[in-house]
Design a protein around this motif. Structure first.
Motif, PDB file in Angstrom:
ATOM      1  N   GLN A  71      39.360  37.916  26.526  1.00  0.00           N
ATOM      2  CA  GLN A  71      39.571  36.689  25.757  1.00  0.00           C
ATOM      3  C   GLN A  71      41.037  36.231  25.775  1.00  0.00           C
ATOM      4  N   SER A  72      41.593  36.133  26.992  1.00  0.00           N
ATOM      5  CA  SER A  72      42.998  35.744  27.160  1.00  0.00           C
ATOM      6  C   SER A  72      43.206  34.247  27.360  1.00  0.00           C
ATOM      7  N   PHE A  73      42.150  33.530  27.811  1.00  0.00           N
ATOM      8  CA  PHE A  73      42.367  32.171  28.295  1.00  0.00           C
ATOM      9  C   PHE A  73      41.458  31.147  27.626  1.00  0.00           C
ATOM     10  N   ASP A  74      41.994  29.921  27.560  1.00  0.00           N
ATOM     11  CA  ASP A  74      41.231  28.773  27.042  1.00  0.00           C
ATOM     12  C   ASP A  74      40.555  28.008  28.168  1.00  0.00           C
ATOM     13  N   ALA A 129      48.801  22.265  30.574  1.00  0.00           N
ATOM     14  CA  ALA A 129      48.532  23.438  29.747  1.00  0.00           C
ATOM     15  C   ALA A 129      49.820  23.981  29.121  1.00  0.00           C
ATOM     16  N   ARG A 130      49.654  24.727  28.048  1.00  0.00           N
ATOM     17  CA  ARG A 130      50.817  25.341  27.400  1.00  0.00           C
ATOM     18  C   ARG A 130      51.336  26.521  28.201  1.00  0.00           C
ATOM     19  N   GLU A 131      50.427  27.350  28.716  1.00  0.00           N
ATOM     20  CA  GLU A 131      50.784  28.509  29.527  1.00  0.00           C
ATOM     21  C   GLU A 131      49.781  28.629  30.661  1.00  0.00           C
ATOM     22  N   THR A 132      50.235  29.135  31.798  1.00  0.00           N
ATOM     23  CA  THR A 132      49.316  29.309  32.917  1.00  0.00           C
ATOM     24  C   THR A 132      49.536  30.661  33.581  1.00  0.00           C
ATOM     25  N   ALA A 133      48.499  31.113  34.255  1.00  0.00           N
ATOM     26  CA  ALA A 133      48.568  32.272  35.134  1.00  0.00           C
ATOM     27  C   ALA A 133      47.769  31.937  36.379  1.00  0.00           C
ATOM     28  N   ALA A 134      48.205  32.473  37.511  1.00  0.00           N
ATOM     29  CA  ALA A 134      47.518  32.221  38.776  1.00  0.00           C
ATOM     30  C   ALA A 134      47.407  33.537  39.529  1.00  0.00           C
ATOM     31  N   ILE A 135      46.251  33.742  40.186  1.00  0.00           N
ATOM     32  CA  ILE A 135      46.077  34.936  41.004  1.00  0.00           C
ATOM     33  C   ILE A 135      45.597  34.542  42.392  1.00  0.00           C
ATOM     34  N   ASP A 136      45.923  35.400  43.354  1.00  0.00           N
ATOM     35  CA  ASP A 136      45.478  35.194  44.731  1.00  0.00           C
ATOM     36  C   ASP A 136      45.496  36.544  45.432  1.00  0.00           C
ATOM     37  N   LEU A 137      44.574  36.760  46.353  1.00  0.00           N
ATOM     38  CA  LEU A 137      44.579  37.995  47.137  1.00  0.00           C
ATOM     39  C   LEU A 137      45.772  38.055  48.083  1.00  0.00           C
ATOM     40  N   ALA A 138      46.251  36.893  48.506  1.00  0.00           N
ATOM     41  CA  ALA A 138      47.344  36.823  49.479  1.00  0.00           C
ATOM     42  C   ALA A 138      48.682  36.687  48.761  1.00  0.00           C
ATOM     43  N   SER A 139      49.603  37.600  49.051  1.00  0.00           N
ATOM     44  CA  SER A 139      50.903  37.571  48.390  1.00  0.00           C
ATOM     45  C   SER A 139      51.690  36.309  48.745  1.00  0.00           C
ATOM     46  N   PRO A 167      42.454  22.121  29.539  1.00  0.00           N
ATOM     47  CA  PRO A 167      42.611  22.161  28.087  1.00  0.00           C
ATOM     48  C   PRO A 167      44.083  22.037  27.696  1.00  0.00           C
ATOM     49  N   ALA A 168      44.458  20.880  27.227  1.00  0.00           N
ATOM     50  CA  ALA A 168      45.858  20.627  26.871  1.00  0.00           C
ATOM     51  C   ALA A 168      46.298  21.591  25.768  1.00  0.00           C
ATOM     52  N   GLY A 169      47.474  22.163  25.955  1.00  0.00           N
ATOM     53  CA  GLY A 169      48.007  23.059  24.944  1.00  0.00           C
ATOM     54  C   GLY A 169      47.429  24.453  24.975  1.00  0.00           C
TER      55      GLY A 169
END
Length: 268
Positions: free
Chosen positions: A135-138, A93-103, A70-72
């Motif tokens: 409701q944080s993400f598009d 994207a305008r903003e992103t977040a990424a998660i992973d179990l492995a540091s 989703p652009a923007g």
């Protein structure tokens, strides 16, 4: 990023279980695709080599990913590995977040974002209990991750929770009725069934480096219908299969229904 959104990014919470411990060990030692990069880890050349090798093996993925992002909007990736797909997402994207179990994977993704001058934060977190407000993400993206979790249905519930109304998702799972799965089943029957190795342990060896571990990652296979059922709560759910491969070689598009990945899309 907004204050409310950023405030939760430093939190890490997850319960240790056999599957989580195995997954953390596996992808701490072997972030996906790292075996295809010869350059020093964390350098621009390292990321370039990972990108080139990943999309040579999965040439259908970049365009599919770009058509979905989703652009923007704000986009979350669950299980970012070393950040190859996340780089594509962050470029749109305008903003992103990424998660992973492995540091290690989270650090590599964060480093890539910084090298490329793209906004976004990567952190260690559990997909079954994500540290984000409702409701944080598009958009939410996950490739080859949910089938390694203790409770995939909980991850899906968490996806629903953090997605805004109308937000979209794209998730790739391993395909039970694929040529590659059939190949592995025959190999197991012919070569390994009588060597006291369980199918679960044998299947885990699909992941690079897992054969060297005492505790191997959990691997689930999904039929198209099972994948659809997993996301039954969502709207406009669509299922497709991709990556028709046997012994590592891509085959004709006519064999796509028997591809190794079930790709599921839909919206909240």
């Amino acid at each position: 990023m907004g204050d409310a959104f950023s405030a939760v990014m430093g939190s890490i919470r997850f319960m240790e279980t056999e599957a989580r411990t195995a997954a953390t060990k596996q992808w701490s030692e072997n972030p996906a695709g790292i075996n295809h990069a010869a350059a020093p880890e964390g350098t621009p050349e390292f990321y370039e080599q990972m990108t080139r090798s990943r999309y040579a093996l999965q040439p259908w993925l970049p365009d599919l990913l770009r058509s979905w992002v989703p652009a923007g909007g704000r986009v979350l990736e669950i299980g970012c590995g070393a950040g190859t797909d996340h780089s594509v997402i962050a470029g749109i994207a305008r903003e992103t977040a990424a998660i992973d179990l492995a540091s290690r994977g989270a650090r590599l993704t964060q480093k890539r974002l910084e090298l490329e001058g793209r906004p976004g934060i990567a952190q260690v977190a559990d997909a079954e209990d994500m540290p984000f407000p409702d409701q944080s993400f598009d958009g939410v993206y996950s490739f080859g991750v949910l089938h390694h979790t203790d409770h995939p249905e909980r991850v899906v519930e968490e996806m629903w929770r953090v997605m805004r109304p109308g937000a979209t998702f794209m998730v790739a799972l391993y395909h039970k009725h694929s040529m590659f799965a059939a190949q592995k089943a025959i190999e197991y029957i012919v070569r390994f069934r009588w060597r006291s190795q369980t199918w679960r342990d044998f299947l885990a060896e699909l992941e690079y480096g897992a054969a060297d571990l005492v505790q191997r990652p959990l691997v689930r296979l999904y039929s198209r219908q099972a994948a659809r059922n997993l996301f039954a709560r969502f709207h406009d759910v669509r299922v497709r299969t991709e990556h028709p491969a046997l012994s590592g070689y891509l085959l004709s598009d006519r064999l796509r229904p028997f591809g190794w990945y079930v790709v599921v899309t839909g919206r909240r």
